[in-house]
Design an enzyme around this catalytic site. Structure first.
Site, PDB file in Angstrom:
ATOM      1  N   ASN A   1       0.886  -1.173   0.000  1.00  0.00           N
ATOM      2  CA  ASN A   1       0.000   0.000   0.000  1.00  0.00           C
ATOM      3  C   ASN A   1       0.919   1.217   0.000  1.00  0.00           C
ATOM      4  OD1 ASN A   1      -1.726   2.098   0.482  1.00  0.00           O
ATOM      5  ND2 ASN A   1      -2.321   1.452   2.547  1.00  0.00           N
ATOM      6  N   TRP A   2       1.006   1.840  -1.150  1.00  0.00           N
ATOM      7  CA  TRP A   2       1.962   2.954  -1.281  1.00  0.00           C
ATOM      8  C   TRP A   2       1.468   4.226  -0.595  1.00  0.00           C
ATOM      9  CZ3 TRP A   2       4.110   2.926  -7.031  1.00  0.00           C
ATOM     10  CH2 TRP A   2       4.800   1.718  -7.254  1.00  0.00           C
ATOM     11  N   LYS A   3       0.185   4.268  -0.245  1.00  0.00           N
ATOM     12  CA  LYS A   3      -0.412   5.460   0.379  1.00  0.00           C
ATOM     13  C   LYS A   3      -0.164   6.690  -0.503  1.00  0.00           C
ATOM     14  CE  LYS A   3      -0.056   3.196   4.808  1.00  0.00           C
ATOM     15  NZ  LYS A   3       0.009   3.298   6.269  1.00  0.00           N
TER      16      LYS A   3
ATOM     17  N   SER B   1       3.627  -1.995  10.379  1.00  0.00           N
ATOM     18  CA  SER B   1       5.077  -2.068  10.621  1.00  0.00           C
ATOM     19  C   SER B   1       5.662  -3.440  10.282  1.00  0.00           C
ATOM     20  CB  SER B   1       5.410  -1.668  12.058  1.00  0.00           C
ATOM     21  OG  SER B   1       4.997  -0.330  12.300  1.00  0.00           O
TER      22      SER B   1
ATOM     23  N   HIS C   1      -9.422   1.430   4.772  1.00  0.00           N
ATOM     24  CA  HIS C   1      -8.160   1.595   5.506  1.00  0.00           C
ATOM     25  C   HIS C   1      -8.392   2.525   6.697  1.00  0.00           C
ATOM     26  CE1 HIS C   1      -4.058   2.635   6.498  1.00  0.00           C
ATOM     27  NE2 HIS C   1      -3.690   1.550   5.840  1.00  0.00           N
TER      28      HIS C   1
ATOM     29  N   GLU D   1      -6.768   4.879   7.807  1.00  0.00           N
ATOM     30  CA  GLU D   1      -6.527   6.300   7.507  1.00  0.00           C
ATOM     31  C   GLU D   1      -7.739   6.924   6.816  1.00  0.00           C
ATOM     32  OE1 GLU D   1      -2.798   5.608   5.502  1.00  0.00           O
ATOM     33  OE2 GLU D   1      -1.935   4.981   7.413  1.00  0.00           O
TER      34      GLU D   1
ATOM     35  N   GLY E   1       2.956  -1.061   4.251  1.00  0.00           N
ATOM     36  CA  GLY E   1       3.035   0.372   3.963  1.00  0.00           C
ATOM     37  C   GLY E   1       4.456   0.786   3.669  1.00  0.00           C
ATOM     38  N   GLY E   2       5.121   1.355   4.664  1.00  0.00           N
ATOM     39  CA  GLY E   2       6.463   1.920   4.483  1.00  0.00           C
ATOM     40  C   GLY E   2       7.449   1.006   3.772  1.00  0.00           C
TER      41      GLY E   2
ATOM     42  N   GLY F   1       2.707   2.427  10.846  1.00  0.00           N
ATOM     43  CA  GLY F   1       3.672   3.511  10.704  1.00  0.00           C
ATOM     44  C   GLY F   1       4.362   3.888  12.004  1.00  0.00           C
TER      45      GLY F   1
ATOM     46  N   GLU G   1      -5.283  -4.629  10.481  1.00  0.00           N
ATOM     47  CA  GLU G   1      -4.241  -3.636  10.707  1.00  0.00           C
ATOM     48  C   GLU G   1      -4.518  -2.907  12.016  1.00  0.00           C
ATOM     49  OE1 GLU G   1      -2.284  -2.555   6.728  1.00  0.00           O
ATOM     50  OE2 GLU G   1      -3.990  -1.219   6.950  1.00  0.00           O
TER      51      GLU G   1
END
Ligand code: 13P
Length: 251
Positions: free
Chosen positions: A9-11, A214, A96, A98, A235-236, A174, A168
């Protein structure tokens, strides 16, 4: 049986040239590998059509990070499920944390989004997860159960069979703070049980439940070794080819 899946997930990261470069790197790495899981990248809307041209879709799936809760019309700035599908994408992340937290997405909106995604041939990667307070006060299992019931249990068993779930925990996203493999397994087993009580054992056994929060090459192996963890939503660590492939190769 259910599939193992590692999805990025590149966000809201990468410009178009940066995103195309990253997709090309992941594509090249996969061409030289035989991963033991399906691999997907979920990228910004602006990147979908171009990235679709540069990847081998038999090895790398493509998805969006959201879609609108309406099919078309006067909704300035929104991107619909048919638009996403027309780029060649076949997955879409929905719900998600977010989106729930910063953009007010509710179970009601998510039901509409899931319906539109399915009607347009997109596989929803449906996200659920508790916040820190709910983890600490012990209500986390119920919170996640309610998110699943409210967002998805209007579906038929056949429709539910197309859903990928992603657990999640919001406190792990993150933050560098991962759920332990045992915490993930407890929740994933509970999620599978919740699905079984509604749709039966076969549907529950066939549902892929991914962990997100994470996840890194250094912890993926332990988390993925748990029987009810079928991969990760990353993510990251999905923003660099090497770390993303490190997680893919954890299977
Ligand atoms: P991080 O891997 O950066 O914690 O993000 C997880 C996530 O939100 C994936 O959807």
């Amino acid at each position: 049986m259910r599939k193992n899946i590692v999805a990025g997930n590149w966000k809201m990261n990468t410009t178009l040239p940066e995103g195309v470069k990253l997709a090309e790197q992941v594509n090249a790495a996969l061409a030289a590998a035989t991963p033991k899981c399906d691999v997907v990248i979920c990228v910004p809307f602006t990147h979908l059509a171009t990235i679709n041209q540069v990847i081998d879709k038999t090895k790398l799936g493509l998805g969006a990070e959201n879609c609108a809760d309406h099919k078309s019309g006067a909704y300035t700035g929104e991107v619909s499920a048919p638009m996403v599908a027309s780029t060649g994408a076949t997955y879409v992340i929905l719900g998600h944390s977010e989106r729930r937290q910063y953009y007010g997405e509710t179970s009601e909106t998510l039901r509409d989004k899931v319906r539109l995604a399915l009607d347009n041939g997109l596989a929803p990667i449906f996200c659920i997860g508790e916040v820190l307070e709910q983890r600490e006060d012990g209500s986390y299992l119920n919170v996640v159960k309610t998110q699943i019931e409210e967002g998805l249990f209007n579906l038929s068993a056949e429709e539910f069979g197309k859903i990928i779930l992603a657990y999640e925990p919001v406190w792990a996203i993150g933050t560098g703070k991962t759920a332990t493999a045992d915490q993930a397994e407890e929740m994933h087993a509970y999620i599978r049980q919740t699905i079984e009580s509604k749709y039966g054992k076969e549907v529950a056994d066939n549902t892929s439940i991914l962990y997100g929060g994470s996840c890194k090459p250094s912890n993926a192996k332990e988390i993925f070794s748990k029987p009810n963890v079928d991969g990760g939503l990353i993510g990251g660590a999905a923003l660099e080819c090497e770390s993303f492939m490190g997680i893919v190769n954890a299977f």
